[in-house]
Scaffold this motif. Structure first.
Motif, PDB file in Angstrom:
ATOM      1  N   LEU A  68       0.823  -1.213   0.000  1.00 29.43           N
ATOM      2  CA  LEU A  68       0.000   0.000   0.000  1.00 29.43           C
ATOM      3  C   LEU A  68       0.861   1.269   0.000  1.00 29.43           C
ATOM      4  O   LEU A  68       0.474   2.276  -0.597  1.00 29.43           O
ATOM      5  CB  LEU A  68      -0.981  -0.015   1.161  1.00 29.43           C
ATOM      6  CG  LEU A  68      -2.096  -1.057   1.009  1.00 29.43           C
ATOM      7  CD1 LEU A  68      -2.936  -1.148   2.266  1.00 29.43           C
ATOM      8  CD2 LEU A  68      -2.958  -0.754  -0.208  1.00 29.43           C
ATOM      9  N   ALA A  69       2.027   1.228   0.641  1.00 31.22           N
ATOM     10  CA  ALA A  69       2.942   2.379   0.580  1.00 31.22           C
ATOM     11  C   ALA A  69       3.387   2.612  -0.866  1.00 31.22           C
ATOM     12  O   ALA A  69       3.395   3.752  -1.349  1.00 31.22           O
ATOM     13  CB  ALA A  69       4.159   2.148   1.479  1.00 31.22           C
ATOM     14  N   VAL A  70       3.733   1.532  -1.559  1.00 29.61           N
ATOM     15  CA  VAL A  70       4.144   1.651  -2.961  1.00 29.61           C
ATOM     16  C   VAL A  70       2.963   2.092  -3.830  1.00 29.61           C
ATOM     17  O   VAL A  70       3.106   2.948  -4.704  1.00 29.61           O
ATOM     18  CB  VAL A  70       4.758   0.327  -3.463  1.00 29.61           C
ATOM     19  CG1 VAL A  70       4.948   0.337  -4.969  1.00 29.61           C
ATOM     20  CG2 VAL A  70       6.088   0.060  -2.755  1.00 29.61           C
ATOM     21  N   ALA A  71       1.787   1.548  -3.569  1.00 30.37           N
ATOM     22  CA  ALA A  71       0.610   1.914  -4.370  1.00 30.37           C
ATOM     23  C   ALA A  71       0.261   3.396  -4.198  1.00 30.37           C
ATOM     24  O   ALA A  71       0.048   4.107  -5.192  1.00 30.37           O
ATOM     25  CB  ALA A  71      -0.589   1.042  -3.974  1.00 30.37           C
ATOM     26  N   PHE A  72       0.204   3.859  -2.943  1.00 28.10           N
ATOM     27  CA  PHE A  72      -0.123   5.273  -2.730  1.00 28.10           C
ATOM     28  C   PHE A  72       1.018   6.180  -3.181  1.00 28.10           C
ATOM     29  O   PHE A  72       0.780   7.289  -3.662  1.00 28.10           O
ATOM     30  CB  PHE A  72      -0.509   5.537  -1.268  1.00 28.10           C
ATOM     31  CG  PHE A  72      -1.927   5.176  -0.971  1.00 28.10           C
ATOM     32  CD1 PHE A  72      -2.968   6.003  -1.356  1.00 28.10           C
ATOM     33  CD2 PHE A  72      -2.237   3.989  -0.327  1.00 28.10           C
ATOM     34  CE1 PHE A  72      -4.291   5.670  -1.099  1.00 28.10           C
ATOM     35  CE2 PHE A  72      -3.557   3.631  -0.063  1.00 28.10           C
ATOM     36  CZ  PHE A  72      -4.586   4.483  -0.451  1.00 28.10           C
ATOM     37  N   GLY A  73       2.256   5.721  -3.058  1.00 27.10           N
ATOM     38  CA  GLY A  73       3.384   6.491  -3.576  1.00 27.10           C
ATOM     39  C   GLY A  73       3.323   6.626  -5.081  1.00 27.10           C
ATOM     40  O   GLY A  73       3.585   7.696  -5.639  1.00 27.10           O
ATOM     41  N   THR A  74       2.948   5.540  -5.752  1.00 23.32           N
ATOM     42  CA  THR A  74       2.798   5.575  -7.206  1.00 23.32           C
ATOM     43  C   THR A  74       1.649   6.502  -7.603  1.00 23.32           C
ATOM     44  O   THR A  74       1.786   7.298  -8.546  1.00 23.32           O
ATOM     45  CB  THR A  74       2.559   4.152  -7.754  1.00 23.32           C
ATOM     46  OG1 THR A  74       3.675   3.328  -7.373  1.00 23.32           O
ATOM     47  CG2 THR A  74       2.410   4.151  -9.258  1.00 23.32           C
ATOM     48  N   ALA A  75       0.532   6.414  -6.874  1.00 25.18           N
ATOM     49  CA  ALA A  75      -0.605   7.301  -7.157  1.00 25.18           C
ATOM     50  C   ALA A  75      -0.211   8.761  -6.959  1.00 25.18           C
ATOM     51  O   ALA A  75      -0.587   9.637  -7.753  1.00 25.18           O
ATOM     52  CB  ALA A  75      -1.791   6.942  -6.267  1.00 25.18           C
ATOM     53  N   LEU A  76       0.568   9.017  -5.925  1.00 18.15           N
ATOM     54  CA  LEU A  76       1.045  10.375  -5.661  1.00 18.15           C
ATOM     55  C   LEU A  76       1.966  10.849  -6.778  1.00 18.15           C
ATOM     56  O   LEU A  76       1.875  11.991  -7.251  1.00 18.15           O
ATOM     57  CB  LEU A  76       1.771  10.397  -4.316  1.00 18.15           C
ATOM     58  CG  LEU A  76       2.084  11.719  -3.666  1.00 18.15           C
ATOM     59  CD1 LEU A  76       0.832  12.566  -3.500  1.00 18.15           C
ATOM     60  CD2 LEU A  76       2.738  11.460  -2.317  1.00 18.15           C
ATOM     61  N   MET A  77       2.829   9.968  -7.257  1.00 19.95           N
ATOM     62  CA  MET A  77       3.726  10.313  -8.360  1.00 19.95           C
ATOM     63  C   MET A  77       2.931  10.614  -9.628  1.00 19.95           C
ATOM     64  O   MET A  77       3.226  11.579 -10.343  1.00 19.95           O
ATOM     65  CB  MET A  77       4.703   9.161  -8.610  1.00 19.95           C
ATOM     66  CG  MET A  77       5.811   9.495  -9.575  1.00 19.95           C
ATOM     67  SD  MET A  77       7.083   8.225  -9.648  1.00 19.95           S
ATOM     68  CE  MET A  77       6.163   6.774 -10.088  1.00 19.95           C
ATOM     69  N   VAL A  78       1.906   9.832  -9.892  1.00 19.64           N
ATOM     70  CA  VAL A  78       1.044  10.093 -11.055  1.00 19.64           C
ATOM     71  C   VAL A  78       0.350  11.441 -10.901  1.00 19.64           C
ATOM     72  O   VAL A  78       0.261  12.214 -11.864  1.00 19.64           O
ATOM     73  CB  VAL A  78       0.017   8.946 -11.254  1.00 19.64           C
ATOM     74  CG1 VAL A  78      -1.051   9.323 -12.265  1.00 19.64           C
ATOM     75  CG2 VAL A  78       0.734   7.669 -11.667  1.00 19.64           C
ATOM     76  N   TRP A  79      -0.122  11.744  -9.684  1.00 17.20           N
ATOM     77  CA  TRP A  79      -0.761  13.045  -9.446  1.00 17.20           C
ATOM     78  C   TRP A  79       0.217  14.166  -9.792  1.00 17.20           C
ATOM     79  O   TRP A  79      -0.155  15.122 -10.474  1.00 17.20           O
ATOM     80  CB  TRP A  79      -1.219  13.173  -7.995  1.00 17.20           C
ATOM     81  CG  TRP A  79      -2.015  14.419  -7.769  1.00 17.20           C
ATOM     82  CD1 TRP A  79      -3.373  14.534  -7.798  1.00 17.20           C
ATOM     83  CD2 TRP A  79      -1.515  15.742  -7.530  1.00 17.20           C
ATOM     84  NE1 TRP A  79      -3.743  15.844  -7.584  1.00 17.20           N
ATOM     85  CE2 TRP A  79      -2.617  16.608  -7.422  1.00 17.20           C
ATOM     86  CE3 TRP A  79      -0.244  16.285  -7.399  1.00 17.20           C
ATOM     87  CZ2 TRP A  79      -2.498  17.968  -7.179  1.00 17.20           C
ATOM     88  CZ3 TRP A  79      -0.106  17.647  -7.166  1.00 17.20           C
ATOM     89  CH2 TRP A  79      -1.223  18.478  -7.064  1.00 17.20           C
TER      90      TRP A  79
END
Length: 153
Positions: A68-79
């Motif tokens: 989940l840290a990687v998933a939310f980090g990836t989502a944040l990077m996409v944002w």
């Protein structure tokens, strides 16, 4: 609420959940090697069997936190890429942070391997080695936090 304000709010929620799951992930990365030390130093088979169960359960929680840290980090990077791409290109800090995160993922994979070795009683390292090994995520955490907060490069 303006569209810009709404977009910033989305980013803040993504960041909040990213931090929450990074903390969860690190709890496992810090404590699992400590369980390994206890296991190596245990002389009673009952204690070692209990530690095997604890290791397996903590590893599962660590998997969830890491994923989940990687998933939310990836989502944040996409944002950031969609809303302010210059932010991610503002220096070398972000690339170094990603490299350190890759090191954390590799460390996590080593923990998986060690849990399997303990499960089959085939782990051969000393408790001293494990104590030193346990310092790696702390060093990575320091590097990541400094890069993200200070952005020195």
């Amino acid at each position: 609420m303006t569209p810009v304000t709404a977009q910033i709010e989305v980013m803040l929620w993504l960041k909040a959940f990213h931090v929450i799951f990074v903390v969860t992930w690190f709890a496992g990365l810090f404590y699992l090697p400590r369980l390994f030390v206890y296991h190596v130093e245990a002389s009673e088979s009952v204690v070692r069997e209990r530690l095997k169960i604890m290791q397996r359960r903590l590893l599962m929680i660590t998997h969830v936190g890491g994923a989940l840290a990687v998933a939310f980090g990836t989502a944040l990077m996409v944002w950031w890429l969609l809303n302010a791409p210059a932010y991610l290109h503002s220096g070398l800090w972000f690339h170094l942070k990603l490299a350190l995160v890759a090191c954390l993922i590799a460390y996590h994979c080593l923990l998986v391997r060690m849990v399997r070795q303990f499960a089959t009683d085939s782990f051969s390292r000393s408790s001293r080695w494990l104590r030193i090994f346990n310092e790696i995520p702390a060093l990575l955490l320091i590097g990541i936090v400094v890069l993200v907060v200070v952005k020195p490069l």
